[in-house]
Write an enzyme that holds these catalytic residues in place. Structure first.
Site, short mmCIF file in Angstrom:
data_model
loop_
_atom_site.label_atom_id
_atom_site.label_comp_id
_atom_site.label_asym_id
_atom_site.label_seq_id
_atom_site.Cartn_x
_atom_site.Cartn_y
_atom_site.Cartn_z
N ARG A 158 0.81 -1.22 0.00
CA ARG A 158 0.00 0.00 0.00
C ARG A 158 0.84 1.27 0.00
NH1 ARG A 158 -2.96 -3.96 1.69
NH2 ARG A 158 -1.06 -4.49 2.76
N THR A 159 1.82 1.34 0.88
CA THR A 159 2.57 2.59 1.00
C THR A 159 3.28 2.90 -0.31
OG1 THR A 159 2.82 2.18 3.36
CG2 THR A 159 4.28 3.83 2.40
N LYS A 214 26.09 -4.63 -2.17
CA LYS A 214 27.57 -4.54 -2.14
C LYS A 214 28.07 -3.89 -0.87
CE LYS A 214 27.62 -3.66 -7.13
NZ LYS A 214 27.85 -2.57 -8.08
N ARG A 270 11.54 3.59 3.32
CA ARG A 270 11.09 2.60 4.33
C ARG A 270 12.30 1.76 4.68
NH1 ARG A 270 5.83 -1.18 4.39
NH2 ARG A 270 5.01 0.85 5.04
N HIS A 278 5.42 5.96 11.41
CA HIS A 278 4.87 5.80 10.06
C HIS A 278 3.88 6.96 9.85
CE1 HIS A 278 3.59 4.06 6.41
NE2 HIS A 278 3.28 2.84 6.77
C1 NCD Z 1 1.91 -1.17 8.08
C2 NCD Z 1 3.42 -1.00 8.22
O1 NCD Z 1 4.16 -1.26 7.27
O2 NCD Z 1 3.81 -0.59 9.31
N1 NCD Z 1 1.51 -1.37 6.76
C3 NCD Z 1 1.20 -0.28 6.00
O3 NCD Z 1 2.03 0.56 5.74
N2 NCD Z 1 -0.08 -0.16 5.60
C4 NCD Z 1 1.32 -2.12 9.02
C5 NCD Z 1 1.88 -3.51 9.13
O4 NCD Z 1 2.78 -3.92 8.40
O5 NCD Z 1 1.37 -4.23 9.99
#
Ligand code: NCD
Length: 307
Positions: free
Chosen positions: A56-57, A85, A106, A134
């Site tokens: 999703r992100t 590397k 991320r 997040h």
């Molecule tokens: C979440 C995350 O990556 O922290 N997912 C997301 O971004 N929608 C929640 C999760 O992984 O549980």
């Protein structure tokens, strides 16, 4: 707006006025988020650096950029980049920031986005740093609550893995700005970290903690479920002890408030039974769509574009 051409690292950095400004801007962009394309960010490039899995992100940032007429650069799997590397994150960021107008990062380590910010010549957006924060998820969560329930003084239960779940760390900081009455529901081992509870109390938040899910279910406006973060457990046997701690099925919804909404950042594992999906309470798929207008709003802000 302070975030023009600036980094988005933690919800702690946001005032309520700034959040409201972003939510309003997302509202203006919502119909474009559903279909069509504009040239608001034409010629701009967003770099996506994902060192951890994401659906999703990553994809909602891509969609947001495409709807705004911009382009996306993707690091792809870290196995096919120079990360394998041994290139440091600092060097990767130094370079990628010369290729792009903003970076979404991320990473597995808490504090990675904060560190990346020091080496980047363009805004860094934290797309999740280990068990840390997040913030863009939180903005879409707040947008969902505003659109589907009420954001002023909501009664909300936040359920599941509150220790390792970064979405709930960010969310509770933001909710404290809206007078929310928050009940944390988790097994003892996965409680919200004391540091965060202390911070929330200092900010004047109303917080309670319990292990008893059934006790809170009928007295809330918002149920925010989360997955147990298996990958963050140092010991798999500890994970097994709590893996099925909380689960909601449609049978438990008989006496809930009629307008109660159920949210989840997704992916769900087994916390929400599929029997809930077709009830009037389910909002988790709608919630994931709202990631698009929110990320469109953020991108226009950090890239300094008018809408
Ligand atoms: C979440 C995350 O990556 O922290 N997912 C997301 O971004 N929608 C929640 C999760 O992984 O549980």
């Amino acid at each position: 707006m302070k975030f023009h051409r600036h980094h988005i690292i933690s919800m702690k950095d946001f005032t309520r006025d700034e959040i409201d400004y972003i939510l309003d801007r997302a509202g203006k962009l919502e119909s474009l988020a559903k279909s069509g394309r504009s040239d608001i960010l034409s010629g701009k490039i967003l770099a996506l650096l994902f060192y951890e899995p994401s659906t999703r992100t990553r994809m909602s940032f891509e969609t947001a950029m495409l709807r705004l007429g911009g382009n996306v650069l993707n690091l792809g799997s870290k196995d096919t980049s120079s990360v394998i590397k041994g290139e440091t994150l600092a060097d990767t960021i130094r370079v990628i920031s010369t290729y792009s107008d903003a970076i979404v990062l991320r990473h597995t380590s808490e504090g990675a986005a904060q560190m990346a910010m020091e080496f980047s010549s363009v805004p860094v957006i934290n797309g999740g740093d280990g068990a840390g924060h997040h913030p863009t998820q939180t903005l879409l969560d707040l947008y969902t609550i505003k659109r589907e329930s009420r954001l002023e003084h909501p009664d909300i239960a936040i359920v599941g893995d509150l220790k390792y779940g970064r979405t709930v760390h960010s969310l509770t900081y933001a909710l404290s700005l809206y007078g929310a009455n928050i009940t944390f529901v988790s097994p003892q081992q996965l409680k919200m970290p004391d540091q965060i509870i202390d911070d929330l109390k200092t900010r004047g938040a109303h917080v309670n903690e319990t292990e008893n899910f059934d006790k809170v279910l009928n007295n809330i406006d918002v149920l925010y479920m989360t997955r147990i973060q298996k990958e963050r457990f140092p010991d798999p046997t500890e994970y097994k002890k709590v893996a099925n701690a909380y689960k909601i099925t449609n049978k438990q919804l008989v006496n809930v408030r009629p307008n109660m909404i159920i949210m989840h950042p997704l992916p769900r594992i087994n916390e929400i039974d599929s029997s809930v999906d077709n009830t009037d309470h389910a909002r988790y798929f709608q919630q994931s769509f709202y990631g698009v207008p929110i990320r469109m709003a953020l991108l226009t802000i950090v890239m300094g574009a008018d809408i």
